[in-house]
Design a protein around this motif. Structure first.
Motif, PDB file in Angstrom:
ATOM      1  N   ARG A  50     120.494  -9.591  67.162  1.00  0.00           N
ATOM      2  CA  ARG A  50     119.206  -9.641  66.470  1.00  0.00           C
ATOM      3  C   ARG A  50     119.009  -8.422  65.562  1.00  0.00           C
ATOM      4  O   ARG A  50     118.421  -8.523  64.485  1.00  0.00           O
ATOM      5  CB  ARG A  50     118.070  -9.761  67.480  1.00  0.00           C
ATOM      6  N   LEU A  51     119.516  -7.264  65.998  1.00  0.00           N
ATOM      7  CA  LEU A  51     119.427  -6.054  65.176  1.00  0.00           C
ATOM      8  C   LEU A  51     120.177  -6.246  63.856  1.00  0.00           C
ATOM      9  O   LEU A  51     119.658  -5.934  62.779  1.00  0.00           O
ATOM     10  CB  LEU A  51     120.002  -4.865  65.947  1.00  0.00           C
ATOM     11  N   ILE A  52     121.394  -6.779  63.937  1.00  0.00           N
ATOM     12  CA  ILE A  52     122.186  -7.002  62.715  1.00  0.00           C
ATOM     13  C   ILE A  52     121.473  -7.983  61.798  1.00  0.00           C
ATOM     14  O   ILE A  52     121.398  -7.784  60.582  1.00  0.00           O
ATOM     15  CB  ILE A  52     123.594  -7.524  63.072  1.00  0.00           C
ATOM     16  N   ARG A  53     120.928  -9.053  62.375  1.00  0.00           N
ATOM     17  CA  ARG A  53     120.253 -10.055  61.545  1.00  0.00           C
ATOM     18  C   ARG A  53     118.985  -9.493  60.917  1.00  0.00           C
ATOM     19  O   ARG A  53     118.633  -9.840  59.791  1.00  0.00           O
ATOM     20  CB  ARG A  53     119.978 -11.311  62.378  1.00  0.00           C
ATOM     21  N   ASP A  54     118.267  -8.638  61.645  1.00  0.00           N
ATOM     22  CA  ASP A  54     117.103  -7.955  61.065  1.00  0.00           C
ATOM     23  C   ASP A  54     117.535  -7.090  59.891  1.00  0.00           C
ATOM     24  O   ASP A  54     116.863  -7.041  58.850  1.00  0.00           O
ATOM     25  CB  ASP A  54     116.425  -7.088  62.126  1.00  0.00           C
ATOM     26  N   SER A  85     128.097  -7.329  57.139  1.00  0.00           N
ATOM     27  CA  SER A  85     127.321  -7.602  58.359  1.00  0.00           C
ATOM     28  C   SER A  85     127.379  -9.082  58.723  1.00  0.00           C
ATOM     29  O   SER A  85     127.452  -9.438  59.912  1.00  0.00           O
ATOM     30  CB  SER A  85     125.864  -7.171  58.170  1.00  0.00           C
ATOM     31  N   GLN A  86     127.339  -9.957  57.711  1.00  0.00           N
ATOM     32  CA  GLN A  86     127.429 -11.396  57.980  1.00  0.00           C
ATOM     33  C   GLN A  86     128.770 -11.752  58.607  1.00  0.00           C
ATOM     34  O   GLN A  86     128.840 -12.568  59.525  1.00  0.00           O
ATOM     35  CB  GLN A  86     127.218 -12.183  56.685  1.00  0.00           C
ATOM     36  N   ARG A  87     129.843 -11.115  58.110  1.00  0.00           N
ATOM     37  CA  ARG A  87     131.160 -11.369  58.709  1.00  0.00           C
ATOM     38  C   ARG A  87     131.219 -10.848  60.138  1.00  0.00           C
ATOM     39  O   ARG A  87     131.822 -11.457  61.017  1.00  0.00           O
ATOM     40  CB  ARG A  87     132.255 -10.715  57.861  1.00  0.00           C
ATOM     41  N   ALA A  88     130.568  -9.696  60.378  1.00  0.00           N
ATOM     42  CA  ALA A  88     130.597  -9.094  61.718  1.00  0.00           C
ATOM     43  C   ALA A  88     129.828  -9.933  62.735  1.00  0.00           C
ATOM     44  O   ALA A  88     130.254 -10.084  63.881  1.00  0.00           O
ATOM     45  CB  ALA A  88     130.021  -7.683  61.669  1.00  0.00           C
ATOM     46  N   VAL A  89     128.680 -10.491  62.301  1.00  0.00           N
ATOM     47  CA  VAL A  89     127.869 -11.268  63.248  1.00  0.00           C
ATOM     48  C   VAL A  89     128.366 -12.699  63.370  1.00  0.00           C
ATOM     49  O   VAL A  89     128.306 -13.311  64.450  1.00  0.00           O
ATOM     50  CB  VAL A  89     126.368 -11.228  62.856  1.00  0.00           C
ATOM     51  N   ALA A  94     125.362 -14.124  71.284  1.00  0.00           N
ATOM     52  CA  ALA A  94     125.170 -13.046  72.254  1.00  0.00           C
ATOM     53  C   ALA A  94     126.011 -11.848  71.828  1.00  0.00           C
ATOM     54  O   ALA A  94     126.977 -11.981  71.075  1.00  0.00           O
ATOM     55  CB  ALA A  94     125.564 -13.502  73.655  1.00  0.00           C
ATOM     56  N   ASP A  95     125.630 -10.675  72.344  1.00  0.00           N
ATOM     57  CA  ASP A  95     126.346  -9.451  71.969  1.00  0.00           C
ATOM     58  C   ASP A  95     127.826  -9.526  72.303  1.00  0.00           C
ATOM     59  O   ASP A  95     128.666  -8.973  71.592  1.00  0.00           O
ATOM     60  CB  ASP A  95     125.715  -8.242  72.670  1.00  0.00           C
ATOM     61  N   ALA A  96     128.136 -10.215  73.379  1.00  0.00           N
ATOM     62  CA  ALA A  96     129.540 -10.323  73.803  1.00  0.00           C
ATOM     63  C   ALA A  96     130.393 -11.073  72.780  1.00  0.00           C
ATOM     64  O   ALA A  96     131.622 -10.943  72.775  1.00  0.00           O
ATOM     65  CB  ALA A  96     129.619 -11.021  75.161  1.00  0.00           C
ATOM     66  N   ASP A  97     129.751 -11.881  71.931  1.00  0.00           N
ATOM     67  CA  ASP A  97     130.492 -12.666  70.938  1.00  0.00           C
ATOM     68  C   ASP A  97     130.769 -11.897  69.652  1.00  0.00           C
ATOM     69  O   ASP A  97     131.486 -12.385  68.779  1.00  0.00           O
ATOM     70  CB  ASP A  97     129.701 -13.944  70.573  1.00  0.00           C
TER      71      ASP A  97
END
Length: 507
Positions: A50-54, A85-89, A94-97
């Motif tokens: 959620r932090l990355i998406r924010d 960031s889009q590639r990373a998320v 979930a964080d584990a993914d």
């Protein structure tokens, strides 16, 4: 303000210290929901996602502002960080993914966002951008919800290949059997009113087997239970073959073909006459074909084949089908029995015909949800706030049924609904009208509903229920079933059975 009040040397020291801290992303930073809001100290499995998406959302806002202010360098830098960031998320839920590079991308994005905040921050412009993004997202969500509804209803209408395979193989083998081997034992029990009789109307072999298996496995005296199973001509052979191969212990079972009930014809049965009408065929097969997924979602529900099947309406003719019985327990084929049900025959219905669990809460599942109260026939005769109840596990007093001419009442209302002005389709709305003030409320623990649509049913409610019901689109035999509820159903299937294994049915 503190920084501005310091001399240059102190400010440089503070900035260097802040940069060093930003290089180490610790759990306190990762545990924040948003860098733009008050810190959320609750540890969740998706806080980093959620932090990355924010961050991505804010980067989009700042990139639009940077472009409008001709800050091309900042714009390009923000665009680059958004892509990283889009590639990373990715598709992580979930964080584990998350990709292992996620902490590094969070740091890099945080730094460029701080830079953007200094160069182009404009509270009013940011508010407008976020509001526009929110409205756009709302529109997308509404559209996707309609598409999702359409596709789930479409999926709910289908029969999985494995179950179709099972039915076909059983049918072939049934008609290869000699006539003398097609009979079930204990036929003398079929009209004995002192036994516990069940009515099950289904065209799904696997679902019917779960209902029967679960009932018998939880019965205290299986030899006193009698199952009256009615199916259609396409599945008649398969149903017979399955229960000939897998008899329900000491219980009695009998399979009938609804198409052989000659009294069930259009001159006697209003719904059959209506289903055969040109207007109904137009409604089902020609009119108002949707051009998009979202446009088709509203009416597809009422074009489900079950509404065209007399198996669905046979419940209104129980005394005609079973004239020698006094009471019968009606079961849908999308239920699982978890406890002995014989106590239902001892429930005092207080002169009522139908014993059922009520489904109304403060304002939902009352009569006005199902019926058209703008019609004077409905408005004059029924209370819009009357409590709805559930089909799926109903104890019927057939003696009282005959006295009160329940089938006649049903015919009256079905005739008035020739043009679908009182209700659309289905059996619950006419059931509510037919059994109005003739339904005795059962304790809710007898019948827990919603396993086919509600993901948040309390586990203790399910475990304490005599019957659990997969009403809704997410049937346990479909791929779209909710995983956490499936084991209540699959535990009654023998996946090592040759027919089931041969049709690639698996848990």
């Amino acid at each position: 303000m503190d920084l501005l009040s310091k001399d240059d040397e102190a400010r440089v020291k503070l900035e260097n210290a802040a940069i060093e801290r930003s290089k180490a992303v610790d759990s306190a930073v990762l545990g924040k929901y948003s860098i733009w809001r008050k810190e959320n100290e609750n540890e969740n499995s998706d806080t980093t996602v959620r932090l990355i998406r924010d961050q991505i959302i804010m980067a989009r806002v700042y990139s639009a502002l940077a472009k409008s202010k001709n800050k091309s360098g900042l714009f390009q830098e923000l665009q680059t960080r958004i892509k990283e960031s889009q590639r990373a998320v990715g598709e992580a839920a979930a964080d584990a993914d998350l990709h292992h590079s996620a902490p590094e991308k969070i740091r890099a994005m945080g730094q460029v966002l701080s830079k953007a905040r200094e160069e182009v921050y404009d509270c009013r412009a940011i508010t407008q951008r976020l509001r526009a993004m929110l409205q756009s997202a709302d529109e997308q969500v509404r559209s996707l919800k309609k598409q999702s509804t359409f596709l789930s209803q479409l999926a709910a209408k289908t029969i999985p290949n494995s179950i179709h395979c099972l039915s076909m193989r059983l049918t072939i083998d049934y008609y290869l059997l000699p006539l003398e081997k097609r009979k079930f034992p204990r036929s003398e029990n079929l009209e004995n009113p002192s036994l516990y009789h069940y009515a099950l109307f289904s065209d799904n072999v696997l679902a019917a087997s779960v209902v029967v298996n679960s009932t018998i496995m939880n019965a205290k005296e299986p030899e006193k239970h009698v199952f009256h199973l009615v199916t259609d001509k396409l599945n008649f052979g398969a149903m017979n073959m399955w229960f000939l191969l897998n008899p329900p212990g000491k219980a009695t079972i009998h399979v009938e073909n609804v198409d052989e009930f000659k009294w069930l014809n259009s001159s006697y049965c209003p719904v059959l006459r209506q289903l055969e009408s040109a207007a109904m065929k137009e409604y089902y097969f020609k009119a108002d074909r949707p051009t998009t997924l979202s446009a088709g979602s509203s009416n597809l529900k009422y074009r489900n084949p079950k509404y065209l099947s007399m198996l669905n309406h046979l419940r209104f003719y129980l005394p005609e089908v079973y004239p020698k019985l006094d009471k019968i327990l009606f079961l849908d084929d999308d239920i699982v029995v978890q406890k002995d049900l014989t106590g239902l025959w001892d429930v005092d219905l207080n002169g009522n015909v139908n014993g059922a669990v009520e489904t109304c809460g403060e304002s939902f599942h009352r009569f006005d949800k199902y019926l058209n109260f703008s019609n004077p026939h409905i408005a004059r005769n029924f209370d819009p706030n009357a409590c709805g109840w559930a089909y799926g596990m109903n104890i019927f007093d057939l003696k009282e049924w005959k006295k009160k001419d329940i089938t006649g009442i049903y015919h009256k209302w079905q005739n008035k609904n020739e043009d679908r002005v009182l209700w659309k389709l289905g059996t619950l709305p006419p059931g509510l009208l037919t059994f109005y003030k003739l339904t005795h409320p059962l304790d809710k623990s007898w019948h827990v509903l919603g396993l086919g649509y509600n993901p948040s049913i309390d586990r203790s409610e399910i475990d304490g229920a005599a019957v659990v019901h997969y009403n809704g689109n997410m049937k346990p035999w479909l791929e779209l079933a909710m995983t956490k509820y499936r084991p209540y159903w699959t535990k009654y299937i023998k996946y090592d059975h040759p027919y089931i294994r041969g049709c690639n049915l698996s848990e």
